[in-house]
Design a protein around this motif. Structure first.
Motif, PDB file in Angstrom:
ATOM      1  N   THR A  96       0.694  -1.290  -0.163  1.00  0.00           N
ATOM      2  CA  THR A  96       0.043  -0.037  -0.077  1.00  0.00           C
ATOM      3  C   THR A  96       0.872   1.320  -0.062  1.00  0.00           C
ATOM      4  N   ASP A  97       1.932   1.128   0.258  1.00  0.00           N
ATOM      5  CA  ASP A  97       2.943   2.256   0.362  1.00  0.00           C
ATOM      6  C   ASP A  97       3.536   2.656  -0.972  1.00  0.00           C
ATOM      7  N   ALA A  98       3.177   4.057  -1.424  1.00  0.00           N
ATOM      8  CA  ALA A  98       3.390   4.488  -2.820  1.00  0.00           C
ATOM      9  C   ALA A  98       4.762   4.524  -3.135  1.00  0.00           C
ATOM     10  N   VAL A  99       5.602   4.619  -2.607  1.00  0.00           N
ATOM     11  CA  VAL A  99       7.204   4.461  -2.869  1.00  0.00           C
ATOM     12  C   VAL A  99       7.345   3.033  -3.290  1.00  0.00           C
ATOM     13  N   GLU A 100       6.890   1.960  -2.278  1.00  0.00           N
ATOM     14  CA  GLU A 100       7.001   0.659  -2.402  1.00  0.00           C
ATOM     15  C   GLU A 100       6.165  -0.036  -3.628  1.00  0.00           C
ATOM     16  N   ASP A 101       5.064   0.849  -4.027  1.00  0.00           N
ATOM     17  CA  ASP A 101       4.382   0.439  -4.952  1.00  0.00           C
ATOM     18  C   ASP A 101       4.932   0.746  -6.432  1.00  0.00           C
ATOM     19  N   LEU A 102       5.467   1.951  -6.272  1.00  0.00           N
ATOM     20  CA  LEU A 102       6.373   2.558  -7.464  1.00  0.00           C
ATOM     21  C   LEU A 102       7.662   1.453  -7.647  1.00  0.00           C
ATOM     22  N   MET A 103       8.339   1.027  -7.002  1.00  0.00           N
ATOM     23  CA  MET A 103       9.266   0.168  -6.914  1.00  0.00           C
ATOM     24  C   MET A 103       9.077  -0.973  -7.598  1.00  0.00           C
ATOM     25  N   VAL A 104       7.966  -1.711  -7.025  1.00  0.00           N
ATOM     26  CA  VAL A 104       7.161  -2.917  -7.532  1.00  0.00           C
ATOM     27  C   VAL A 104       7.052  -2.820  -9.209  1.00  0.00           C
ATOM     28  N   THR A 105       6.272  -1.469  -9.540  1.00  0.00           N
ATOM     29  CA  THR A 105       6.002  -1.344 -10.880  1.00  0.00           C
ATOM     30  C   THR A 105       7.349  -1.130 -11.753  1.00  0.00           C
ATOM     31  N   LEU A 106       8.182  -0.630 -11.290  1.00  0.00           N
ATOM     32  CA  LEU A 106       9.546  -0.498 -12.091  1.00  0.00           C
ATOM     33  C   LEU A 106      10.243  -1.797 -11.982  1.00  0.00           C
ATOM     34  N   THR A 107      10.185  -2.611 -11.147  1.00  0.00           N
ATOM     35  CA  THR A 107      10.871  -3.975 -11.287  1.00  0.00           C
ATOM     36  C   THR A 107      10.156  -4.894 -12.018  1.00  0.00           C
ATOM     37  N   GLN A 108       8.929  -4.841 -12.170  1.00  0.00           N
ATOM     38  CA  GLN A 108       8.248  -5.381 -13.125  1.00  0.00           C
ATOM     39  C   GLN A 108       8.503  -5.193 -14.425  1.00  0.00           C
ATOM     40  N   MET A 109       8.436  -3.973 -14.746  1.00  0.00           N
ATOM     41  CA  MET A 109       8.681  -3.146 -16.127  1.00  0.00           C
ATOM     42  C   MET A 109      10.217  -3.836 -16.656  1.00  0.00           C
ATOM     43  N   ASP A 110      11.087  -3.765 -15.453  1.00  0.00           N
ATOM     44  CA  ASP A 110      12.449  -4.142 -15.865  1.00  0.00           C
ATOM     45  C   ASP A 110      12.557  -5.760 -16.353  1.00  0.00           C
ATOM     46  N   THR A 111      11.791  -6.436 -15.345  1.00  0.00           N
ATOM     47  CA  THR A 111      11.737  -8.068 -15.519  1.00  0.00           C
ATOM     48  C   THR A 111      11.327  -8.429 -16.905  1.00  0.00           C
ATOM     49  N   GLU A 112      10.332  -7.616 -17.218  1.00  0.00           N
ATOM     50  CA  GLU A 112       9.454  -7.905 -18.633  1.00  0.00           C
ATOM     51  C   GLU A 112      10.486  -7.545 -19.783  1.00  0.00           C
ATOM     52  N   ARG A 113      11.364  -6.543 -19.555  1.00  0.00           N
ATOM     53  CA  ARG A 113      12.162  -6.329 -20.549  1.00  0.00           C
ATOM     54  C   ARG A 113      13.203  -7.416 -20.867  1.00  0.00           C
ATOM     55  N   VAL A 114      13.891  -7.814 -19.623  1.00  0.00           N
ATOM     56  CA  VAL A 114      14.768  -8.972 -19.666  1.00  0.00           C
ATOM     57  C   VAL A 114      14.126 -10.123 -20.245  1.00  0.00           C
ATOM     58  N   ARG A 115      12.737 -10.330 -19.787  1.00  0.00           N
ATOM     59  CA  ARG A 115      12.257 -11.752 -20.284  1.00  0.00           C
ATOM     60  C   ARG A 115      11.912 -11.748 -21.787  1.00  0.00           C
ATOM     61  N   PHE A 116      11.478 -10.527 -22.425  1.00  0.00           N
ATOM     62  CA  PHE A 116      11.369 -10.245 -23.858  1.00  0.00           C
ATOM     63  C   PHE A 116      12.778 -10.459 -24.686  1.00  0.00           C
ATOM     64  N   VAL A 117      13.742  -9.814 -24.057  1.00  0.00           N
ATOM     65  CA  VAL A 117      15.073  -9.999 -24.961  1.00  0.00           C
ATOM     66  C   VAL A 117      15.478 -11.468 -24.913  1.00  0.00           C
ATOM     67  N   PHE A 118      15.347 -12.178 -23.658  1.00  0.00           N
ATOM     68  CA  PHE A 118      15.816 -13.366 -23.601  1.00  0.00           C
ATOM     69  C   PHE A 118      15.122 -14.584 -24.385  1.00  0.00           C
ATOM     70  N   SER A 119      13.492 -14.191 -24.334  1.00  0.00           N
ATOM     71  CA  SER A 119      12.925 -15.074 -25.390  1.00  0.00           C
ATOM     72  C   SER A 119      13.016 -14.994 -26.736  1.00  0.00           C
ATOM     73  N   ASP A 120      13.272 -13.706 -27.237  1.00  0.00           N
ATOM     74  CA  ASP A 120      13.366 -13.341 -28.579  1.00  0.00           C
ATOM     75  C   ASP A 120      14.643 -13.904 -28.851  1.00  0.00           C
ATOM     76  N   TRP A 121      15.793 -13.750 -28.194  1.00  0.00           N
ATOM     77  CA  TRP A 121      17.062 -14.534 -28.470  1.00  0.00           C
ATOM     78  C   TRP A 121      16.979 -15.940 -28.720  1.00  0.00           C
ATOM     79  N   LEU A 122      16.190 -16.574 -27.858  1.00  0.00           N
ATOM     80  CA  LEU A 122      16.213 -18.190 -27.997  1.00  0.00           C
ATOM     81  C   LEU A 122      15.353 -18.554 -28.956  1.00  0.00           C
TER      82      LEU A 122
END
Length: 233
Positions: A96-122
């Motif tokens: 519920t904390d706004a800062v923690e929620d922001l960090m979760v959102t940014l981490t999710q975006m960063d994770t999806e970026r890595v997952r896309f590049v890794f998947s496309d490479w394979l």
């Protein structure tokens, strides 16, 4: 390593966009984000070094006509990173904390970026195996165990299809699949843009580090293997 899932991004896997936001004083107070800052301008987080390596492999694979060597250590590190990141994200559901929620959102975006590049490479590597299955028998040392198993299964299906549709209906002399003119190969005569990573000599002309060249793949292949040049397009 990229950190364990029990630690928050403040302690380990902080996307660069959040680090920059802190530098610009756009979020929070300094005492809340002290550990988010890099130790110095020359320091690069391990996660970013690994992503840079993945991105380089992906970019080279996209533009290279042949199958490049599989980096098993990097692939395992990426898998571990994605699993750890996802475990941490699952633990943050309902924050519920706004800062923690922001960090979760940014981490999710960063994770999806890595997952896309890794998947496309394979995916691009598998596409090359499917495009030239007979020729790929010469490239098994460049494959992972999974890719080698896929080549075997796909090759058996490919041969069965050819025999049922074509080979069983032509003279026996034309039924061999190991004839040179029966094997489809990557186009080594295609032109590409190359970046010189070191001073090189080509056609009796010296090209300094950083020079961009246009040349056939087959003419630059050995220098690429020696890491003197890299593909750009």
């Amino acid at each position: 390593e990229w950190g364990s899932p029990s630690r928050s991004p403040v302690e380990a896997d902080v996307p660069l966009v959040l680090q920059q936001a802190h530098r610009d004083k756009d979020i929070g107070a300094e005492e809340d984000f002290g550990q988010v800052l890099l130790e110095g301008e020359e320091d690069i987080p391990v996660e970013n070094e690994l992503y840079t390596k993945l991105h380089r492999h992906w970019f080279q694979e996209r533009h290279c006509p042949e199958l490049l060597e599989f980096d098993d250590d990097m692939a395992q590190d990426i898998k571990t990173h994605l699993e750890d990141r996802q475990d941490w994200l699952d633990q943050q559901e309902g924050v519920t904390d706004a800062v923690e929620d922001l960090m979760v959102t940014l981490t999710q975006m960063d994770t999806e970026r890595v997952r896309f590049v890794f998947s496309d490479w394979l995916t691009r590597r598998i596409a090359k195996i499917e495009a030239h299955p007979l020729y790929m028998r010469e490239k098994i040392e460049h494959m992972s165990d999974g890719e080698l198993g896929y080549l075997k299964s796909y090759g058996e299906l490919y041969e069965s299809h050819l025999r049922n549709t074509v080979l069983d209906h032509v003279p026996e002399a034309w039924q061999r699949l190991d004839e040179e003119n029966m094997i489809s190969k990557p186009d080594y005569d295609s032109y590409h843009f190359w970046l010189a990573k070191d001073t090189i000599d080509k056609n009796d002309t010296e090209h300094e580090k950083g020079t961009c060249l246009v040349a056939k793949y087959k003419d630059m292949r050995e220098m690429m293997i020696e890491e003197k040049v890299e593909l750009q397009l």
